[in-house]
Each structure stands twice: as C-alpha cells, then as structure tokens.
Write a protein that holds these residues in place. Structure first.
Motif, PDB file in Angstrom:
ATOM      1  N   ASP A  75     -17.286  12.584   0.341  1.00  0.00           N
ATOM      2  CA  ASP A  75     -17.959  11.625  -0.534  1.00  0.00           C
ATOM      3  C   ASP A  75     -16.867  10.834  -1.252  1.00  0.00           C
ATOM      4  O   ASP A  75     -15.956  11.428  -1.841  1.00  0.00           O
ATOM      5  CB  ASP A  75     -18.823  12.387  -1.554  1.00  0.00           C
ATOM      6  N   PRO A  76     -16.927   9.489  -1.209  1.00  0.00           N
ATOM      7  CA  PRO A  76     -15.871   8.687  -1.844  1.00  0.00           C
ATOM      8  C   PRO A  76     -15.673   8.984  -3.328  1.00  0.00           C
ATOM      9  O   PRO A  76     -14.618   8.689  -3.892  1.00  0.00           O
ATOM     10  CB  PRO A  76     -16.359   7.244  -1.647  1.00  0.00           C
ATOM     11  N   VAL A  77     -16.684   9.593  -3.965  1.00  0.00           N
ATOM     12  CA  VAL A  77     -16.569   9.876  -5.394  1.00  0.00           C
ATOM     13  C   VAL A  77     -15.391  10.805  -5.691  1.00  0.00           C
ATOM     14  O   VAL A  77     -14.890  10.851  -6.812  1.00  0.00           O
ATOM     15  CB  VAL A  77     -17.897  10.487  -5.923  1.00  0.00           C
ATOM     16  N   VAL A  78     -14.929  11.551  -4.672  1.00  0.00           N
ATOM     17  CA  VAL A  78     -13.832  12.483  -4.895  1.00  0.00           C
ATOM     18  C   VAL A  78     -12.562  11.750  -5.340  1.00  0.00           C
ATOM     19  O   VAL A  78     -11.744  12.299  -6.092  1.00  0.00           O
ATOM     20  CB  VAL A  78     -13.583  13.334  -3.628  1.00  0.00           C
ATOM     21  N   PHE A  79     -12.388  10.496  -4.937  1.00  0.00           N
ATOM     22  CA  PHE A  79     -11.196   9.747  -5.333  1.00  0.00           C
ATOM     23  C   PHE A  79     -11.305   9.253  -6.780  1.00  0.00           C
ATOM     24  O   PHE A  79     -10.308   9.153  -7.488  1.00  0.00           O
ATOM     25  CB  PHE A  79     -10.953   8.589  -4.358  1.00  0.00           C
ATOM     26  N   ASP A  80     -12.530   8.956  -7.204  1.00  0.00           N
ATOM     27  CA  ASP A  80     -12.759   8.656  -8.619  1.00  0.00           C
ATOM     28  C   ASP A  80     -12.479   9.901  -9.459  1.00  0.00           C
ATOM     29  O   ASP A  80     -11.857   9.830 -10.524  1.00  0.00           O
ATOM     30  CB  ASP A  80     -14.205   8.200  -8.809  1.00  0.00           C
ATOM     31  N   MET A  81     -12.927  11.054  -8.944  1.00  0.00           N
ATOM     32  CA  MET A  81     -12.699  12.315  -9.651  1.00  0.00           C
ATOM     33  C   MET A  81     -11.217  12.651  -9.732  1.00  0.00           C
ATOM     34  O   MET A  81     -10.755  13.260 -10.695  1.00  0.00           O
ATOM     35  CB  MET A  81     -13.452  13.450  -8.944  1.00  0.00           C
ATOM     36  N   LEU A  82     -10.448  12.244  -8.701  1.00  0.00           N
ATOM     37  CA  LEU A  82      -9.012  12.524  -8.703  1.00  0.00           C
ATOM     38  C   LEU A  82      -8.326  11.843  -9.893  1.00  0.00           C
ATOM     39  O   LEU A  82      -7.533  12.466 -10.609  1.00  0.00           O
ATOM     40  CB  LEU A  82      -8.387  12.051  -7.387  1.00  0.00           C
ATOM     41  N   VAL A  83      -8.647  10.571 -10.115  1.00  0.00           N
ATOM     42  CA  VAL A  83      -8.072   9.852 -11.260  1.00  0.00           C
ATOM     43  C   VAL A  83      -8.501  10.529 -12.557  1.00  0.00           C
ATOM     44  O   VAL A  83      -7.693  10.774 -13.459  1.00  0.00           O
ATOM     45  CB  VAL A  83      -8.513   8.374 -11.252  1.00  0.00           C
ATOM     46  N   LYS A  84      -9.788  10.871 -12.622  1.00  0.00           N
ATOM     47  CA  LYS A  84     -10.327  11.502 -13.825  1.00  0.00           C
ATOM     48  C   LYS A  84      -9.676  12.865 -14.074  1.00  0.00           C
ATOM     49  O   LYS A  84      -9.463  13.275 -15.226  1.00  0.00           O
ATOM     50  CB  LYS A  84     -11.843  11.654 -13.691  1.00  0.00           C
ATOM     51  N   GLY A  85      -9.346  13.577 -12.999  1.00  0.00           N
ATOM     52  CA  GLY A  85      -8.714  14.892 -13.130  1.00  0.00           C
ATOM     53  C   GLY A  85      -7.356  14.800 -13.798  1.00  0.00           C
ATOM     54  O   GLY A  85      -7.014  15.611 -14.677  1.00  0.00           O
ATOM     55  N   TYR A  86      -6.559  13.811 -13.388  1.00  0.00           N
ATOM     56  CA  TYR A  86      -5.251  13.625 -14.031  1.00  0.00           C
ATOM     57  C   TYR A  86      -5.419  13.316 -15.520  1.00  0.00           C
ATOM     58  O   TYR A  86      -4.682  13.832 -16.361  1.00  0.00           O
ATOM     59  CB  TYR A  86      -4.481  12.495 -13.343  1.00  0.00           C
ATOM     60  N   LEU A  87      -6.396  12.484 -15.844  1.00  0.00           N
ATOM     61  CA  LEU A  87      -6.625  12.109 -17.240  1.00  0.00           C
ATOM     62  C   LEU A  87      -7.107  13.308 -18.045  1.00  0.00           C
ATOM     63  O   LEU A  87      -6.707  13.498 -19.200  1.00  0.00           O
ATOM     64  CB  LEU A  87      -7.648  10.976 -17.322  1.00  0.00           C
ATOM     65  N   LYS A  88      -7.955  14.127 -17.426  1.00  0.00           N
ATOM     66  CA  LYS A  88      -8.476  15.312 -18.113  1.00  0.00           C
ATOM     67  C   LYS A  88      -7.355  16.270 -18.496  1.00  0.00           C
ATOM     68  O   LYS A  88      -7.416  16.940 -19.527  1.00  0.00           O
ATOM     69  CB  LYS A  88      -9.491  16.011 -17.204  1.00  0.00           C
ATOM     70  N   LEU A  89      -6.318  16.337 -17.665  1.00  0.00           N
ATOM     71  CA  LEU A  89      -5.179  17.220 -17.935  1.00  0.00           C
ATOM     72  C   LEU A  89      -4.113  16.541 -18.796  1.00  0.00           C
ATOM     73  O   LEU A  89      -3.040  17.102 -19.022  1.00  0.00           O
ATOM     74  CB  LEU A  89      -4.558  17.694 -16.622  1.00  0.00           C
ATOM     75  N   GLY A  90      -4.400  15.320 -19.254  1.00  0.00           N
ATOM     76  CA  GLY A  90      -3.450  14.614 -20.108  1.00  0.00           C
ATOM     77  C   GLY A  90      -2.305  13.953 -19.369  1.00  0.00           C
ATOM     78  O   GLY A  90      -1.338  13.511 -19.987  1.00  0.00           O
ATOM     79  N   SER A 138       0.844  -1.195   0.000  1.00  0.00           N
ATOM     80  CA  SER A 138       0.000   0.000   0.000  1.00  0.00           C
ATOM     81  C   SER A 138       0.872   1.234   0.000  1.00  0.00           C
ATOM     82  O   SER A 138       1.964   1.245   0.544  1.00  0.00           O
ATOM     83  CB  SER A 138      -0.903  -0.002   1.237  1.00  0.00           C
ATOM     84  N   SER A 139       0.357   2.276  -0.639  1.00  0.00           N
ATOM     85  CA  SER A 139       1.144   3.503  -0.743  1.00  0.00           C
ATOM     86  C   SER A 139       1.246   4.162   0.618  1.00  0.00           C
ATOM     87  O   SER A 139       0.311   4.185   1.404  1.00  0.00           O
ATOM     88  CB  SER A 139       0.487   4.448  -1.744  1.00  0.00           C
ATOM     89  N   SER A 140       2.402   4.710   0.872  1.00  0.00           N
ATOM     90  CA  SER A 140       2.616   5.387   2.150  1.00  0.00           C
ATOM     91  C   SER A 140       1.924   6.728   2.124  1.00  0.00           C
ATOM     92  O   SER A 140       1.974   7.447   1.153  1.00  0.00           O
ATOM     93  CB  SER A 140       4.108   5.579   2.391  1.00  0.00           C
ATOM     94  N   LEU A 141       1.240   7.057   3.212  1.00  0.00           N
ATOM     95  CA  LEU A 141       0.541   8.330   3.303  1.00  0.00           C
ATOM     96  C   LEU A 141       1.370   9.299   4.101  1.00  0.00           C
ATOM     97  O   LEU A 141       2.123   8.918   4.987  1.00  0.00           O
ATOM     98  CB  LEU A 141      -0.821   8.135   3.974  1.00  0.00           C
ATOM     99  N   PHE A 168      -4.473   5.851  -9.709  1.00  0.00           N
ATOM    100  CA  PHE A 168      -5.480   4.785  -9.782  1.00  0.00           C
ATOM    101  C   PHE A 168      -5.074   3.603  -8.897  1.00  0.00           C
ATOM    102  O   PHE A 168      -5.881   3.076  -8.125  1.00  0.00           O
ATOM    103  CB  PHE A 168      -5.632   4.346 -11.242  1.00  0.00           C
ATOM    104  N   ARG A 169      -3.820   3.207  -8.961  1.00  0.00           N
ATOM    105  CA  ARG A 169      -3.353   2.079  -8.138  1.00  0.00           C
ATOM    106  C   ARG A 169      -3.429   2.431  -6.644  1.00  0.00           C
ATOM    107  O   ARG A 169      -3.835   1.607  -5.824  1.00  0.00           O
ATOM    108  CB  ARG A 169      -1.930   1.716  -8.531  1.00  0.00           C
ATOM    109  N   LYS A 170      -3.059   3.650  -6.292  1.00  0.00           N
ATOM    110  CA  LYS A 170      -3.134   4.068  -4.889  1.00  0.00           C
ATOM    111  C   LYS A 170      -4.569   4.058  -4.379  1.00  0.00           C
ATOM    112  O   LYS A 170      -4.850   3.622  -3.259  1.00  0.00           O
ATOM    113  CB  LYS A 170      -2.552   5.468  -4.725  1.00  0.00           C
ATOM    114  N   VAL A 171      -5.473   4.569  -5.224  1.00  0.00           N
ATOM    115  CA  VAL A 171      -6.885   4.629  -4.837  1.00  0.00           C
ATOM    116  C   VAL A 171      -7.417   3.217  -4.577  1.00  0.00           C
ATOM    117  O   VAL A 171      -8.093   2.959  -3.570  1.00  0.00           O
ATOM    118  CB  VAL A 171      -7.708   5.329  -5.948  1.00  0.00           C
ATOM    119  N   ILE A 172      -7.084   2.276  -5.480  1.00  0.00           N
ATOM    120  CA  ILE A 172      -7.574   0.899  -5.345  1.00  0.00           C
ATOM    121  C   ILE A 172      -6.962   0.229  -4.117  1.00  0.00           C
ATOM    122  O   ILE A 172      -7.653  -0.421  -3.322  1.00  0.00           O
ATOM    123  CB  ILE A 172      -7.251   0.094  -6.620  1.00  0.00           C
TER     124      ILE A 172
END
Length: 615
Positions: free
Chosen positions: A170-185, A16-19, A194-198
């Motif tokens: 809301d847990p959806v914020v972590f889904d949005m985080l992955v999507k945010g990186y993708l939106k910015l290319g 697991s990723s270190s926090l 994505f791996r950290k979130v999972i």
C-alpha cells in the motif's frame, strides 16, 4: 515582493535518489540428491515448507513452544532469504506472518535484516494494520539509525521500494516512513526521506507535511520549510489552514514584516482566510520585535475582517507595551480587554505586575494582586516571587516581610522558595533574628522545612552579628538531621568564636570540621592565628601556622605577618622574630614587603641592656 516570491518558488530536486540493487529473496536450493532421501524435518531444502506447513495446520498461538523442536536440525539453515520466503507465503495472512516474525526475533534470538522488516511492513500496511506497521517501522528506523547498524538509515527507503516487486503493498507505507522519522525526533532525516519519496513518485499526506514543517520550524531550518511548501505546491499536495498557520510562524521568524501583506494575499489566493491563529502569530511576532505600531494596525484589521481578538491577542499587545516600558498604556489595553468581555488570566495579570515591579511601582502591583483575588484567580509562584523581589530590590525588606504575612492571612499558599528568598535577603542585610523568626513561623504554621543551605545562610548571618549561641544551636539542629555544614558556615562560626575570644572553642570546632571531612582554608587559619595572637599565646599561633602548612599545604603569608607584627608589638626583641622567620622559611613561608616592614620596625626598637654599665 521579489524576496517573497523567491521563497515561494517551486524547486526541483537535482536528481532521483539512487536505489540499492534489488536482490532476490529466494535462495538457491542445495543441489544434493541425497537430501531428498531425508525426512522432511531434516531436509534443508524443505525448511520453508516445514515452517509454512506448521503455521497453516496449527493454531499459531501454540506455535512458538513447539515449532523450534520440530525444526531444530534445520534452524542453522534459516537465513535472511528463508525468513523472507516464509513472510511472502503469508502476505495475505498478516497475523501468521507476524507470529513467525516474532518467533524468529524472540525465540531464535535472530535479528531480522532490513529486507525482512520491509516485507513485514508491506504485509501489515496492505492488511490495514497501520498501528502495528508504525510500531515495527519505528523499530526498524531506530535500529538502522544506530552507529553499530549494518545498514545505514538511508537504505530503509530503497529496500522498502525494492520489496514492492515481491509482495502486496500500500503506497501509504511511504507516507508512514516519513512520519516514523518525525515520530522519533529525526527531523532532518525525515526531510531527506521526504524528498526521496516525492522524487520517486510516491505521495505524502498534508498531515505528514504539516508534522514535517513543524519539526523543521522548531529546529529553525526555515529554508527547508519553504522547500517543503514548494514541493507540496508542485506535486499537488493541497495545504490546509494548519499548513498556513505553521508557515506564518516560519514567515515571522524569517522575513521582513514589510512583506506581510503579500504573504496574506498569497494565503487568500490559495483559498484560505487568515484566522485567529494566523493573526495572533503575526501580532505576537510584531510585539516581540518591538514593532508595536504594526501590531496595533493588525489588531484593527482583525475587527475589519470579523476576526475577534482573544485573550492571546491582548496578552501579546500588553507584553509588547510592557517590554517598551509603556506600562500605563499596557494597563489601558488590559482594561479594554476586560470591557470587551474577555476574562484575564494569571499570565496577563503577571505581565502587568512584573512591569510595575520593574518600574518600582509596588503599590500598583499589590492592587493588581488584590484584583486577581477578587476575580477568583489564585496568584501563582511567579506572582508572589516578582512582588517580593520587587520590594527587596527597592530596599523595602520590611514591606516584603509584611507582604508575605499578608498573603498567608489571605490564605494564599506561598511557595517556600519565595519565603526562602526573603529569609536570605534579611540575612544579607544583617537582620538574622527577623529571618530566624520568619523561618520558625513557617515551620510551625505551614510545615515548611528549610533546606540546609537556608540554615547555613542563617548561621553565617548570626555569626557575623556575634550571636554565637543562636548560631551554634542552629548548627546542632543541622547535625541532628545529619546535614554537613559547608566550609563557608564553619568559616563564619570559627571567625566569630575567635573574634569574641573563644579560641579553644574555635579550635574544637575546627576539629569537628576535619572529622566531617571538610577542609579548612586560609581564612580559618588567619582567624585562629589572630585569635591566639590577641591572647599573646604566640607558641600556639605558631603551632597552628605549622599545622596548616604541613597538613593542608596552606602557607598563608598574611597569617604569618599577623604573628610577626604581634610579637614585634610586645617589644620581645628582634632575635625572637628572626628565629621565627627561620623556622617559618623551612615550612615554605616567604616574607613579602609587609613582612619586611614589620621586621624593620622591630629592628628600629631600642634594645634593653643586658647589664648595667660599670662606674
């Protein structure tokens, strides 16, 4: 099959990723009893209360102009922890929290830190203000991805997790985080997040997974695509048809096609029937790799499975056959497509036309073009270009010109680049007058104004044909339009003038060239020297040689040899040649083998006696 299974096997992350350590957003108060005697607006311990009170009791629309004046003395005490405390006070009122955040950012000019941003994101997401949350999430990712950021991009996830202990979320914020990186290319960074979130136990939607798969596919990170799919299977994110269609593209770019049946079986096991997009992807990939037999096998399978091939399917097959130089079979497939009620488009026609042109079958290409027009399809730039280039490649320039005229008669708009190609081809073939006539017609009838490069090419061609008057007229037209001639055009004009004995005009043109700040070259030097040598004006030729050597460091031995030979051919005597050699050596001219040959020839000439012998 083993290879396919290995790609589809589940994988687990190593650890697991270190926090980052969770730090409290509540600062230690300033322990000084005298502060309690100060008015509230001057008490550093009360800055959070003052701001919150103002936000609560005033219309937040008029807050920004007035709040700064009320807490002016306390602003130096407004740090990142205080910003977080105010945001936490208003986590149930996202509008006021956002107004305060903007006031800090824009009115105070203080950039909030990652912790402040993450609290705002949780507040917006828990209030279902998802577009605003995505806006500030992308802003945060952009800030932390820059080289001068105080916190690296990998800390955003950790701080976002840490903030969940302090506010509504809301847990959806972590889904949005992955999507945010993708939106910015930032696809690779998105994959790491994505791996950290999972690993941390949060869920990602299948839509976000599909976006991630698409981004990784475009970067050709095929192994990572399979890893994402395996994670989806392991954590129960159910793929949809779009997922499998993306994976079909991954499969086609990564796998041996012998495994295609296993892949389709795997798809069916997951409850998805291969659809038209799936088959088109596979057929297109087979055709690109030259596996036409397998492509047509899949084409037949489509009918058996009641998936009707469409225009994309047939165009892929036609392209594959054309690439394999099986143009007749491609045309038969084209007719089969039409017979089955599928209307061809410009791309399918262009594919066949291009193949016929490559084979030199220009008549068939023209027939297809007329067929296009009959089907109310307007030939595009590519259609006109490939047919014209086909005629030129076959050495049929006259046919290319007639084709352009025919298209204009049929009211087909011809891109000027196509006409320009014909004009330049005529110039290269030594037919500048035909090129000039075509250019003038285009200018008059269609308003096409040629580029300076086209005029330069035409001037060069006219000069090579010794049509100096027409060439100079075009040069004058360019000059009126404030276009500067390039050195190639000056070279052609000066060479022509010298060749036809107009040396003084050539020298004047060189002066004009120098005024235009275009530097001459050795060709121009040679042309002028040769021109004056033909007139037996050796002094002028030598002065030009000296001028080029001293002004432009052009020491052209070939031009020097021309002058030596010309002097020697007149029988002027070796003394004159030796004197010339001595003067030229001072300017840097070094005789070569040809110079020596001319000198020896002069020395071998019989000398005329200076006086008559005595009786």
């Amino acid at each position: 099959m083993n290879k396919l299974v290995s790609k589809l096997r589940f994988f687990s992350s190593s650890s697991s990723s270190s926090l980052i350590p969770r730090c409290s957003h509540i600062p230690k108060p300033i322990y000084n009893p005298f502060y309690n005697l100060l008015p509230q607006t001057q008490n550093p311990n009360k800055i959070v209360d003052v701001i919150c009170s103002t936000l609560n009791h005033r219309d937040h629309l008029v807050l920004l102009p007035n709040l700064r004046g009320e807490v002016e003395t306390l602003i130096p005490h407004l740090g990142y922890p205080e910003i977080s405390r105010v945001l936490l006070r208003f986590q149930s009122d996202a509008s006021r929290a956002l107004v305060f955040f903007k006031w800090v950012k824009f009115d105070l000019g203080k950039r909030p830190n990652v912790g402040n941003y993450c609290l705002l994101l949780h507040i917006l997401a828990s209030s279902k203000k998802f577009p605003l949350a995505m806006q500030y999430l992308c802003e945060l990712i952009d800030l932390t991805s820059k080289e001068d950021a105080e916190v690296g991009e990998e800390d955003v996830f950790s701080v976002l997790v840490s903030a969940t202990d302090e506010c509504n979320w809301d847990p959806v914020v972590f889904d949005m985080l992955v999507k945010g990186y993708l939106k910015l290319g930032l696809v690779e960074e998105g994959f790491r997040v994505f791996r950290k979130v999972i690993v941390s136990g949060f869920r990602v939607s299948v839509v976000t997974c599909n976006h991630l798969l698409n981004g990784l596919l475009k970067l050709e990170l095929l192994d990572n695509c399979w890893q994402v799919y395996n994670v989806m299977c392991r954590v129960g994110i159910h793929p949809n048809t779009h997922t499998f269609n993306i994976l079909t593209n991954v499969f086609c770019n990564d796998s041996d096609f012998q495994e295609v049946d296993e892949f389709l079986e795997k798809m069916e096991e997951e409850g998805f029937e291969p659809d038209l997009v799936t088959y088109n992807t596979l057929v297109s990939s087979y055709c690109r790799r030259g596996k036409l037999k397998d492509a047509f096998y899949l084409y037949k399978i489509m009918y058996r499975r009641r998936v009707v091939p469409d225009l994309v399917t047939y165009t892929s097959l036609i392209k594959g056959l054309c690439k394999d130089r099986r143009v007749r079979e491609a045309h038969q497939t084209f007719h089969r497509m039409v017979d089955r009620g599928i209307k061809p488009d410009c791309i399918s026609y262009n594919t066949l036309i291009y193949a016929y042109c490559k084979e030199g079958m220009m008549q068939e290409s023209k027939k297809l073009l007329h067929e296009m027009l009959g089907n109310s399809l307007v030939p595009d730039r590519f259609t006109c270009k490939i047919i014209v280039e086909g005629y030129v490649r076959e050495g049929r320039l006259h046919a290319a010109v007639n084709f352009v005229v025919e298209l204009r008669r049929l009211r087909v708009k011809i891109p000027f680049e196509v006409c320009n190609f014909v004009i330049e081809s005529l110039c290269r073939e030594g037919k500048p007058f035909a090129a000039k006539h075509l250019l003038e017609r285009l200018n008059e009838e269609e308003g096409h104004e040629a580029k300076p490069e086209t005029y330069n090419t035409l001037i060069e061609s006219l000069s090579r044909c010794d049509a100096i008057e027409e060439a100079l007229l075009l040069k004058g037209k360019l000059k009126k339009q404030n276009h500067v001639l390039d050195v190639k055009t000056f070279r052609a004009l000066i060479g022509c003038l010298c060749r036809i004995g107009m040396n003084s005009e050539a020298e004047s043109l060189m002066a004009e060239m120098l005024d235009s700040e275009v530097k001459p070259d050795s060709f121009i030097c040679g042309a002028l020297v040769n021109g004056y040598c033909k007139e037996l004006d050796f002094d002028k030729a030598e002065s030009l040689l000296s001028f080029f050597a001293m002004e432009f460091r052009i020491v052209d031995t070939e031009s020097y040899n021309l002058l030596v030979k010309a002097i020697g051919d007149t029988g002027s005597g070796y003394n004159k040649v030796l004197e010339l050699q001595e003067r030229m050596q001072k300017l840097g001219f070094v005789p070569n083998s040809l110079s020596c040959k001319y000198l020896i020839r002069v020395l071998e000439q019989p000398s005329l006696p200076n006086h008559l012998p005595e009786d």
